[in-house]
Motif scaffolding. Structure first.
Motif, PDB file in Angstrom:
ATOM      1  N   SER A  24       0.651  -1.425   0.197  1.00  0.00           N
ATOM      2  CA  SER A  24       0.140   0.090  -0.021  1.00  0.00           C
ATOM      3  C   SER A  24       1.064   1.284   0.047  1.00  0.00           C
ATOM      4  O   SER A  24       2.019   1.156   0.279  1.00  0.00           O
ATOM      5  N   ARG A  25       0.423   2.395  -0.282  1.00  0.00           N
ATOM      6  CA  ARG A  25       0.968   3.388  -0.312  1.00  0.00           C
ATOM      7  C   ARG A  25       1.476   3.936   0.990  1.00  0.00           C
ATOM      8  O   ARG A  25       2.403   4.592   1.236  1.00  0.00           O
ATOM      9  N   THR A  26       0.717   3.541   2.148  1.00  0.00           N
ATOM     10  CA  THR A  26       0.905   3.658   3.428  1.00  0.00           C
ATOM     11  C   THR A  26       2.255   2.875   3.917  1.00  0.00           C
ATOM     12  O   THR A  26       3.318   3.401   4.397  1.00  0.00           O
ATOM     13  N   GLU A  27       2.438   1.651   3.383  1.00  0.00           N
ATOM     14  CA  GLU A  27       3.411   1.024   3.581  1.00  0.00           C
ATOM     15  C   GLU A  27       4.642   1.516   2.953  1.00  0.00           C
ATOM     16  O   GLU A  27       5.798   1.511   3.566  1.00  0.00           O
TER      17      GLU A  27
END
Length: 192
Positions: A24-27
């Motif tokens: 994910s973009r968060t990761e």
């Protein structure tokens, strides 16, 4: 495919659209500080380091489908960053001059003269670190400073785990010798 969001980098829109399992973009964003630290180590120039990180993120987002779910995202990103850095240095024949310049004048990086013993020790370690060969220095930084496992560091460098362990061991041994006899002549060590 699921759409998780999108990121605008430069003039390009990068969708965080990935196959059923990916990152994910968060990761990805959570790893930016580690990427910046490693790129600053490699580049020794803040602006160039930031460019390396930005290009790493652009490449990671554009090749997200190549990321194998279940593998280490951090190691994958470090590999992209390292490979891009090596691409740049291959194009730039001055790599050796730059490394020699830094090895001969580490005080240029830390220009503030501090009276404390701790800063002097760090400066001395920095100087000795740059007398190691690039391969040994890189191995030591990935394992020591970046706290990667031997397996992840080996994947980043494209070598076996055994080779990575040998490089770290040699780097530590050479640093120990340099720290015990700082007045000895310094020559960059041979790569393994």
């Amino acid at each position: 495919m699921q759409k998780r969001g999108s990121v605008l980098i430069g003039n390009r829109q990068h969708s965080d659209t990935v196959a059923t399992t990916s990152f994910s973009r968060t990761e990805l964003l959570a790893l930016v500080p580690s990427l910046r630290a490693f790129s600053r180590f490699l580049a020794r120039d803040t602006a160039l380091a930031d460019d390396l990180v930005q290009e790493t993120l652009v490449r990671a987002l554009s090749k997200a489908e190549q990321f194998e779910p279940g593998t280490n995202l951090r190691a994958w990103l470090f590999s992209i960053l390292r490979n891009f850095f090596l691409e740049q240095t291959r194009r730039n024949t001055r790599e050796k001059e730059i490394l020699n310049d830094y090895a001969s004048s580490p005080d240029r990086v830390t220009q503030s003269r501090s009276p404390t013993q701790e800063r002097e020790t760090i400066r001395e370690l920095d100087h000795f670190l740059w007398t190691l060969s690039p391969l040994l220095r890189e191995a030591l930084v990935l394992i020591g400073a970046q706290e990667m496992s031997y397996e992840d560091a080996a994947m980043v460098c494209g070598v076996t785990v055994g080779t990575m362990k040998v490089r770290v061991s040699r780097a530590r041994a050479q640093l120990q010798v340099l720290l015990e006899a700082p007045d000895a002549p310094e020559e960059p060590s041979a790569a393994c």
